[in-house]
Design a protein around this motif. Structure first.
Motif, PDB file in Angstrom:
ATOM      1  N   ILE A 118      39.854  31.195   0.713  1.00 41.89           N
ATOM      2  CA  ILE A 118      40.286  32.611   0.884  1.00 41.89           C
ATOM      3  C   ILE A 118      41.111  32.318   2.536  1.00 41.89           C
ATOM      4  N   LYS A 119      40.376  31.575   3.370  1.00 40.56           N
ATOM      5  CA  LYS A 119      41.294  31.150   4.536  1.00 40.56           C
ATOM      6  C   LYS A 119      42.463  30.584   4.401  1.00 40.56           C
ATOM      7  N   ALA A 120      42.403  29.502   3.619  1.00 43.45           N
ATOM      8  CA  ALA A 120      43.792  28.874   3.221  1.00 43.45           C
ATOM      9  C   ALA A 120      44.809  29.778   2.540  1.00 43.45           C
ATOM     10  N   LEU A 121      44.398  30.476   1.718  1.00 46.26           N
ATOM     11  CA  LEU A 121      45.157  31.488   1.136  1.00 46.26           C
ATOM     12  C   LEU A 121      45.919  32.432   2.068  1.00 46.26           C
ATOM     13  N   ALA A 122      44.801  32.858   3.165  1.00 47.25           N
ATOM     14  CA  ALA A 122      45.374  33.631   3.991  1.00 47.25           C
ATOM     15  C   ALA A 122      46.501  33.234   5.108  1.00 47.25           C
ATOM     16  N   GLU A 123      46.145  31.838   5.210  1.00 47.87           N
ATOM     17  CA  GLU A 123      47.115  31.245   6.352  1.00 47.87           C
ATOM     18  C   GLU A 123      48.453  30.951   5.438  1.00 47.87           C
ATOM     19  N   ALA A 124      48.416  30.634   4.188  1.00 49.66           N
ATOM     20  CA  ALA A 124      49.643  30.117   3.440  1.00 49.66           C
ATOM     21  C   ALA A 124      50.526  31.561   3.261  1.00 49.66           C
ATOM     22  N   THR A 125      49.780  32.704   3.118  1.00 51.70           N
ATOM     23  CA  THR A 125      50.530  33.884   2.702  1.00 51.70           C
ATOM     24  C   THR A 125      50.823  34.863   3.827  1.00 51.70           C
ATOM     25  N   GLY A 126      50.169  34.608   4.955  1.00 50.82           N
ATOM     26  CA  GLY A 126      50.339  35.536   6.255  1.00 50.82           C
ATOM     27  C   GLY A 126      49.546  36.628   6.034  1.00 50.82           C
ATOM     28  N   ARG A 127      48.491  36.979   4.956  1.00 55.38           N
ATOM     29  CA  ARG A 127      47.612  37.971   5.089  1.00 55.38           C
ATOM     30  C   ARG A 127      46.585  37.863   5.495  1.00 55.38           C
ATOM     31  N   LYS A 128      45.785  38.916   5.793  1.00 56.94           N
ATOM     32  CA  LYS A 128      44.410  38.928   6.498  1.00 56.94           C
ATOM     33  C   LYS A 128      43.356  38.473   5.530  1.00 56.94           C
ATOM     34  N   ASP A 129      42.212  37.935   5.991  1.00 55.42           N
ATOM     35  CA  ASP A 129      41.094  37.174   5.147  1.00 55.42           C
ATOM     36  C   ASP A 129      40.515  38.515   4.434  1.00 55.42           C
ATOM     37  N   GLU A 130      40.123  39.621   5.000  1.00 52.48           N
ATOM     38  CA  GLU A 130      39.622  40.722   4.491  1.00 52.48           C
ATOM     39  C   GLU A 130      40.160  41.462   3.425  1.00 52.48           C
ATOM     40  N   SER A 131      41.590  41.519   3.615  1.00 55.03           N
ATOM     41  CA  SER A 131      42.360  42.049   2.639  1.00 55.03           C
ATOM     42  C   SER A 131      42.445  41.226   1.238  1.00 55.03           C
ATOM     43  N   ILE A 132      42.406  39.985   1.368  1.00 54.89           N
ATOM     44  CA  ILE A 132      42.084  39.083   0.267  1.00 54.89           C
ATOM     45  C   ILE A 132      40.830  39.236  -0.347  1.00 54.89           C
ATOM     46  N   LYS A 133      39.899  39.136   0.385  1.00 47.98           N
ATOM     47  CA  LYS A 133      38.334  39.562  -0.102  1.00 47.98           C
ATOM     48  C   LYS A 133      38.419  40.594  -0.904  1.00 47.98           C
ATOM     49  N   ASN A 134      39.006  41.844  -0.518  1.00 43.18           N
ATOM     50  CA  ASN A 134      38.756  43.147  -1.191  1.00 43.18           C
ATOM     51  C   ASN A 134      39.491  43.087  -2.545  1.00 43.18           C
ATOM     52  N   ASP A 135      40.725  42.331  -2.353  1.00 45.91           N
ATOM     53  CA  ASP A 135      41.503  42.394  -3.743  1.00 45.91           C
ATOM     54  C   ASP A 135      40.636  41.328  -4.789  1.00 45.91           C
ATOM     55  N   TYR A 136      39.870  40.371  -4.042  1.00 45.77           N
ATOM     56  CA  TYR A 136      39.310  39.514  -4.908  1.00 45.77           C
ATOM     57  C   TYR A 136      38.073  40.026  -5.599  1.00 45.77           C
ATOM     58  N   LYS A 137      37.443  40.971  -4.858  1.00 46.78           N
ATOM     59  CA  LYS A 137      36.353  41.882  -5.256  1.00 46.78           C
ATOM     60  C   LYS A 137      36.641  42.834  -6.396  1.00 46.78           C
ATOM     61  N   GLU A 138      37.968  43.131  -6.346  1.00 47.02           N
ATOM     62  CA  GLU A 138      38.301  44.038  -7.298  1.00 47.02           C
ATOM     63  C   GLU A 138      39.043  43.435  -8.721  1.00 47.02           C
ATOM     64  N   ALA A 139      39.727  42.267  -8.514  1.00 43.36           N
ATOM     65  CA  ALA A 139      40.207  41.620  -9.811  1.00 43.36           C
ATOM     66  C   ALA A 139      39.130  40.779 -10.141  1.00 43.36           C
ATOM     67  N   GLY A 140      38.278  40.244  -9.605  1.00 42.67           N
ATOM     68  CA  GLY A 140      37.173  39.289  -9.976  1.00 42.67           C
ATOM     69  C   GLY A 140      37.718  37.734 -10.211  1.00 42.67           C
ATOM     70  N   ASP A 141      38.969  37.716  -9.805  1.00 37.26           N
ATOM     71  CA  ASP A 141      39.670  36.290 -10.130  1.00 37.26           C
ATOM     72  C   ASP A 141      40.440  35.963  -9.013  1.00 37.26           C
ATOM     73  N   LEU A 142      40.086  34.940  -8.488  1.00 33.64           N
ATOM     74  CA  LEU A 142      40.816  34.477  -6.904  1.00 33.64           C
ATOM     75  C   LEU A 142      42.185  33.971  -7.309  1.00 33.64           C
ATOM     76  N   GLY A 143      42.370  33.379  -8.602  1.00 37.31           N
ATOM     77  CA  GLY A 143      43.701  32.700  -9.136  1.00 37.31           C
ATOM     78  C   GLY A 143      44.711  33.902  -9.247  1.00 37.31           C
TER      79      GLY A 143
END
Length: 664
Positions: A118-143
């Protein structure tokens, strides 16, 4: 990237295996292969490195179908295209499709934690960690989150495209990075991959790093596709047609399966295939000490009468079946000793006492040897075997011999290699002679299995009773002329366990795929689990029971903690589950549990072995109870659907024996 289907697939009839020789489907598949032009699918310069995007798009296509034959066809043609452009890229493609990066026995896995990804993805895309975590929780698939999060920033100097070999190289570097600040260095490498990723590539980079592709692509299909691609790329694939080509493809898969069971490393197999093809593979890739073979397995039986019936005109022997951990011990000519588990995990560090004791068991003339044993917890003061549960309390890593409290004895039952000579294709009686010639018993530490050769029903029944009194599980019955068949559950080895009189003839190894939240005293943990067997032909998990007994409060808590990291948003497309089964949570197939049942019954709800006993219905366990976790097994090594059908049919045989007064 397609989301996993929320509804489990159903099918009235199992598809015919692609290697069924003259079966209609295999002939049709062979004809379609002839229509495919590998070179025309090369969208990059011939001879250049294979783009990772090409393989990722193949994964996308595989994710869109649940039909095993289509999946095998897609992957076979992908391998053919790589062979047509740059054959040396095939090894990396095979590893990436297998979702592995090294041979299993080397113990080098990815499995990067979600927090780092999640941290690597946030740094690579310019998104916030928390935003990615929320999307992950909803989608169930980090890919899927990774693919949707691709950066829209334009770069003055865009990074070069990812290649198949480059991605595998980076994965291997990530897996082997350790030491101070290793997490930061891993994160940097992951970020570099994500920044370079295009289209769906980021999704599969993340999934691979998590250790789960989530597209229903099993190892057997990868092996099959590799064998087929090599045949189709060679002269045989250009000259044969129809049934003849289908037979050639089926035979190639059989050869590759056999070789892979004896030499389970693509690092050796793929270069050999490129150089000598399927025809020369068995001569090039042989079993050698240091690389474990997949163990031979035994089929369960219902009693002494069944054994005598099956082996009516065959010489056989009976051995005690010890309740411990399978241990394949390798001594190389350079003196190195390795110990491997039944799923080829390197357990050498777990048993320093056995490593140091080996020189007392081996006779002086032995320079290299591989033996098959059972490692059993042993009380050396009272000279008796201890239950498996005692053995399971031993640590697995950083074991100091002076601090070991649970002593282990080895019970050796087979010799697979001796002084430069593989013995897999030698008959059982010769392998036993080799074992006796190479080792000597040491009280409390090393024993040969207790064995008896007899055809008298009363004598064998007495031997079974003796084995149970000695705290073993029962007997293994083996034909004396049988070769060693790696990875096969052969009729040449039969299990005769003490449980056979208790209903279901054997315990089953099943995979938890769902659970219901606990209530009352079980609040905060899971109160019951949905278990499944594995169907090898369809490469799917078929529900077989809901289980809620056999758990202590401590075990329930341990299991909940172990399963929580594997919660997913819904059933995978390769789960065969009735709509009537609606667990509160679903799991990735990650664990194997040993389960005992009173018996098996035809079920309108559960899907295990559907079509094998009843045309429309599956088989379910009645009154299942949890016995233990099987950490020595991978989910694909769980009890399969054909075994479930055999267990069900064996019940009728057992009742028949009892009715005739032929058995206890």
């Amino acid at each position: 990237m397609p989301k996993a289907k929320a509804k489990a697939k159903t099918k009235a009839k199992k598809e015919e295996p692609a290697t069924a020789g003259l079966g209609d489907k295999s002939v049709e598949a062979a004809e379609r292969y002839l229509e495919y032009d590998p070179v025309s699918k090369v969208t990059w310069k011939l001879g250049d490195a294979t783009p990772y995007l090409y393989l990722a798009n193949i994964f996308e296509s595989i994710a869109e179908t649940t039909k095993r034959l289509e999946i095998a066809e897609l992957l076979t043609n992908a391998f053919r295209t790589i062979l047509a452009s740059k054959p040396t890229d095939l090894l990396a493609a095979v590893y990436l499709a297998s979702n592995t990066i090294h041979p299993q026995h080397e113990g080098i896995d990815l499995g990067i934690g979600d927090a780092t990804l999640i941290k690597a993805l946030a740094e690579a895309t310019g998104r916030k960690d928390e935003s990615i975590k929320n999307d992950y929780k909803e989608a169930g698939d980090l890919g899927s989150v990774a693919m949707a999060s691709r950066s829209t920033q334009r770069m003055m100097f865009p990074p070069p495209p990812l290649t198949v070999t480059g991605v595998l190289k980076e994965f291997r570097a990530i897996a082997t990075t350790d030491g101070e600040k290793s997490v930061d260095r891993k994160k940097g490498m992951i970020k570099k991959l994500l920044v370079s990723a295009r289209e769906c590539e980021a999704g599969y980079v993340i999934r691979s790093l998590q250790g789960k592709l989530r597209i229903g692509l099993a190892q057997q299909t990868v092996t099959q596709s590799l064998a087929h691609a090599i045949v189709l790329h060679g002269d045989a694939g250009k000259k044969k047609k129809g049934a003849e080509l289908a037979d050639a493809l089926g035979a190639a898969f059989d050869v590759l399966k056999q070789v892979f069971s004896e030499c389970p490393t693509f690092d050796q197999i793929v270069p050999a295939l490129l150089e000598v093809g399927i025809e020369g593979l068995q001569e090039r890739c042989k079993f050698t000490p240091g690389v474990p073979v997949k163990p031979m397995l035994a089929k369960p039986t219902t009693g002494v009468s069944e054994v005598l019936k099956r082996f009516e005109d065959i010489a056989f022997t009976c051995e005690y079946k010890y309740d411990g951990e399978r241990a394949q011990i390798h001594l190389q000519e350079n003196g190195k000793v390795s110990i491997f588990s039944r799923n080829q995990e390197d357990n050498t560090a777990k048993f320093p006492d056995l490593i140091n004791g080996l020189k007392r068991y081996i006779k002086p003339h032995v320079k290299s040897v591989v033996i098959d044993c059972e490692a059993v917890a042993y009380d050396r003061e009272q000279n008796k075997i201890l239950p498996f549960q005692i053995l399971s309390t031993r640590g697995k890593k950083n074991i100091v011999e002076s601090e070991i409290k649970v002593k282990v004895a080895l019970y050796a039952f087979d010799c697979l290699y001796l002084n430069g000579e593989p013995l897999l294709r030698e008959p059982m009686h010769k392998r036993r002679e080799a074992l006796y010639s190479a080792f000597q018993e040491v009280p409390g530490e090393f024993f040969f299995v207790t064995e008896k050769t007899s055809r008298d029903i009363d004598e064998l029944q007495g031997f079974l009773d003796e084995s149970i009194a000695e705290n073993t599980e029962g007997l293994i019955v083996k034909t004396l002329d049988a070769t060693y068949e790696p990875s096969k559950r052969s009729l040449n080895w039969l299990k005769l366990k003490k449980d056979y009189m208790e209903g279901c003839g054997d315990s089953l190894d099943l995979v938890p795929i769902g659970a219901w939240l606990g209530r009352g005293k079980r609040t905060g943990v899971y109160g019951a689990y949905l278990l499944a067997c594995f169907d090898e032909d369809g490469e799917e998990y078929q529900s077989i029971c809901k289980i809620g007994t056999g758990f202590s409060e401590v075990i329930l808590e341990e299991l909940a903690n172990a399963m929580n990291p594997h919660v997913i948003d819904g059933p995978r497309s390769y789960y065969k589950v009735s709509d009537a089964m609606k667990p509160d949570v679903w799991f990735e197939p990650k664990q194997v549990w040993e389960v005992k049942a009173a018996d098996l019954s035809i079920s309108p709800v559960h899907q295990a072995a559907c079509g094998l006993v009843d045309p429309q219905k599956g088989i379910a366990l009645r009154f299942p109870r949890f016995l233990r976790r099987r950490d020595d097994k991978e989910p694909e090594m769980a009890t399969n659907s054909e075994q479930v059908a055999e267990f069900y049919n064996a019940q009728a045989n057992k009742q028949e024996f009892n009715a005739n007064g032929d058995d206890d």
